[in-house]
Design an enzyme around this catalytic site. Structure first.
Site, PDB file in Angstrom:
ATOM      1  N   LYS A   1     -15.659   4.311   4.095  1.00  0.00           N
ATOM      2  CA  LYS A   1     -14.504   4.219   4.985  1.00  0.00           C
ATOM      3  C   LYS A   1     -14.660   5.245   6.099  1.00  0.00           C
ATOM      4  O   LYS A   1     -15.176   6.343   5.900  1.00  0.00           O
ATOM      5  CB  LYS A   1     -13.205   4.469   4.218  1.00  0.00           C
ATOM      6  CG  LYS A   1     -12.894   3.403   3.174  1.00  0.00           C
ATOM      7  CD  LYS A   1     -11.426   3.408   2.800  1.00  0.00           C
ATOM      8  CE  LYS A   1     -10.579   2.871   3.944  1.00  0.00           C
ATOM      9  NZ  LYS A   1      -9.152   2.753   3.553  1.00  0.00           N
TER      10      LYS A   1
ATOM     11  N   GLU B   1      -9.266   9.478   4.132  1.00  0.00           N
ATOM     12  CA  GLU B   1      -9.500   8.042   4.002  1.00  0.00           C
ATOM     13  C   GLU B   1     -10.489   7.715   2.881  1.00  0.00           C
ATOM     14  O   GLU B   1     -10.427   6.646   2.291  1.00  0.00           O
ATOM     15  CB  GLU B   1     -10.028   7.460   5.321  1.00  0.00           C
ATOM     16  CG  GLU B   1      -8.976   7.303   6.399  1.00  0.00           C
ATOM     17  CD  GLU B   1      -7.912   6.293   6.025  1.00  0.00           C
ATOM     18  OE1 GLU B   1      -8.260   5.201   5.532  1.00  0.00           O
ATOM     19  OE2 GLU B   1      -6.718   6.601   6.194  1.00  0.00           O
TER      20      GLU B   1
ATOM     21  N   GLU C   1       0.852  -1.194   0.000  1.00  0.00           N
ATOM     22  CA  GLU C   1       0.000   0.000   0.000  1.00  0.00           C
ATOM     23  C   GLU C   1       0.880   1.235   0.000  1.00  0.00           C
ATOM     24  O   GLU C   1       1.821   1.335   0.792  1.00  0.00           O
ATOM     25  CB  GLU C   1      -0.901   0.082   1.241  1.00  0.00           C
ATOM     26  CG  GLU C   1      -2.148  -0.761   1.220  1.00  0.00           C
ATOM     27  CD  GLU C   1      -3.032  -0.449   2.437  1.00  0.00           C
ATOM     28  OE1 GLU C   1      -2.982   0.689   2.943  1.00  0.00           O
ATOM     29  OE2 GLU C   1      -3.753  -1.359   2.869  1.00  0.00           O
TER      30      GLU C   1
ATOM     31  N   GLU D   1     -13.728   5.517  -1.663  1.00  0.00           N
ATOM     32  CA  GLU D   1     -14.673   4.613  -0.997  1.00  0.00           C
ATOM     33  C   GLU D   1     -15.433   5.381   0.083  1.00  0.00           C
ATOM     34  O   GLU D   1     -14.876   5.753   1.110  1.00  0.00           O
ATOM     35  CB  GLU D   1     -13.921   3.419  -0.400  1.00  0.00           C
ATOM     36  CG  GLU D   1     -13.175   2.602  -1.446  1.00  0.00           C
ATOM     37  CD  GLU D   1     -12.239   1.571  -0.829  1.00  0.00           C
ATOM     38  OE1 GLU D   1     -12.727   0.687  -0.096  1.00  0.00           O
ATOM     39  OE2 GLU D   1     -11.016   1.663  -1.064  1.00  0.00           O
TER      40      GLU D   1
END
Length: 464
Positions: A325, A331, A268, A322
């Site tokens: 999240k 985030e 990541e 997203e």
């Protein structure tokens, strides 16, 4: 504009080009998270990934509909066994036998599964996930794979956050937290060594930057070739990017506990396009710069200063923004794409794309994107006029750049600054050399950008 400095720059350029030609390029993958209620179907996702030339994807679970969608796609997957399953996986091989039989065997090899991430950042979540279960769970999954002769073709590992390090600066002082070393770090590294696997590392220069904006420059965090870089007195190496420094800190930490041969895969890394007020630097422009510079760095070949012969293998975070999240605004804004499949910003994911050879999907992102794969070369900030002038002299002299537009009263003479003139000359040299890796460096005086440079009204060409 000839100068005695040109020989040194010529040597630097030739060395860089020669090294790039000999070094194996690394790989770029992408994390496909699904914490959103508005994401496209897995089948559409596979088509999107294929259109962008993506060949490696990391998942956070082993959802059957997702694994089925990747069947026959040619895309290799890293699947996840979530933290919630670790205690059961550690309790007995009967659980991992069942998990492998349900989540691996029905799909592989039509769906190519190359690795299993057992847990995710377990050390960072030790309050809810006991670290003692991790190694046993990894061994049990390996044993269950071995029963089906898959233990040599599917690697077992577990993503480790940089918070597992007790120290990371300078890179040579990298060390794991003492309370983790004997109970779990050393046994896990021994297991990875025995099974010919690699350690998975989640590295985010963004976090280090926002916590240390007074000491870490944005150029350093965004992988721009800035000034002379940061010297490490412990190993004598010079670091030009925080990403490489963080990676080498993990190498140093492993070496400190007796493991020098284990490879690293960055599972990541990324940069958010939007954040809260305190998350300075979370912009689409910076996200495009970080990911774009990282992709070029990885695909150009070579490793880190400490491991120059080891190619870099990286999974960007993440495919989509997203919306489910939790946590700070950032985030929910790491995606390269909005859920409607429009680009947040334009970052080609293949070397052909970066060099203009791939037709990319038209972007309707918030950041105005250049035509597919276009990149430019400009002067780095804060390197000093003397160094810029020497590099400018080389580019316009021996380098063969077209510097006529920056002569007195010519179209790009204004603004009449060394930075503006050097940027034009560097870009001319870069474009004339087909944007070849290593042709935008000039001893650290230049870096690649993905947005068209703006110096007065001068247009910077993208080809000759």
């Amino acid at each position: 504009m000839n100068s005695p400095h040109f020989l040194s720059f010529l040597l630097l350029l030739l060395t860089s080009l020669h090294y790039s030609a000999l070094s194996d390029s690394g790989t770029i993958g992408i994390n496909y998270g699904r914490l959103g209620d508005n994401l496209p179907s897995p089948a559409r996702v596979v088509q999107l990934l294929k259109s962008q030339g993506v060949t490696k994807v990391k998942l956070y679970d082993s959802d059957s509909s997702v694994l089925s969608a990747f069947s026959g796609s040619g895309i290799s997957l890293t699947v996840g066994l979530p933290n919630d399953n670790l205690a059961s996986a550690a309790a007995s091989t009967s659980y991992t036998d069942s998990w492998v039989e349900s989540n691996i065997l029905p799909f592989h090899p039509k769906t190519i599964i190359e690795a299993i991430a057992v847990g995710n950042e377990v050390f960072a979540n030790s309050a809810t996930t006991p670290t003692s279960a991790l190694l046993t769970a990894m061994k049990n999954v390996y044993t269950s794979l071995d029963k089906h002769n898959l233990s040599s073709s599917i690697k077992i590992s577990s993503p480790v956050a940089l918070s597992a390090l007790n120290s990371s600066y300078p890179p040579s002082a990298g060390a794991f937290k003492p309370d983790l070393i004997e109970p779990v770090i050393k046994p896990m590294l021994q297991f990875l060594n025995q099974t010919n696997s690699y350690i998975m590392v989640n590295a985010y220069p963004f976090f280090a930057y926002i916590d240390n904006t007074d000491t870490i420059s944005l150029d350093y965090a965004l992988l721009r070739n800035s000034a002379a870089g940061n010297p490490d007195s412990g190993n004598g190496l010079v670091y030009k990017s925080l990403f490489e420094a963080q990676t080498d800190a993990v190498f140093a930490a492993m070496s400190a506990v007796g493991f020098d041969d284990i490879k690293i895969v960055i599972t990541e890394t990324g940069w958010p396009s939007k954040g809260d007020e305190k998350e300075v630097g979370a912009t689409p422009e910076n996200a495009a710069a970080y990911n774009g510079n990282l992709v070029r760095r990885v695909l150009s070949g070579g490793g880190t200063p400490l491991r120059p012969k080891d190619s870099l293998n990286v999974f960007l975070f993440a495919l989509f923004n997203e919306n489910q999240k939790t946590g700070p605004t950032s985030e929910r804004n790491y995606g390269l794409y909005y859920p409607n499949e429009e680009k947040v910003y334009d970052v080609p994911l293949t070397l052909d794309g970066l060099n203009g050879g791939q037709n990319m999907t038209e972007s309707k992102a918030q950041v105005p994107a250049p035509a597919a794969g276009q990149t430019w070369c400009v002067a780095s900030e804060n390197v000093g006029e003397e160094k810029l002038q020497a590099a400018l002299d080389y580019a316009c002299g021996q380098g063969g750049a077209d510097c006529r537009p920056i002569q007195t009263e010519a179209t790009c003479f204004n603004p009449n600054t060394v930075e503006a003139h050097a940027s034009y000359a560097f870009n001319s040299y870069y474009q004339k050399n087909s944007r070849l890796s290593g042709s935008c460096d000039f001893g650290g005086a230049a870096h690649v950008v993905t947005q068209s440079p703006k110096f007065g009204s001068c247009d910077f060409p993208t080809g000759y």
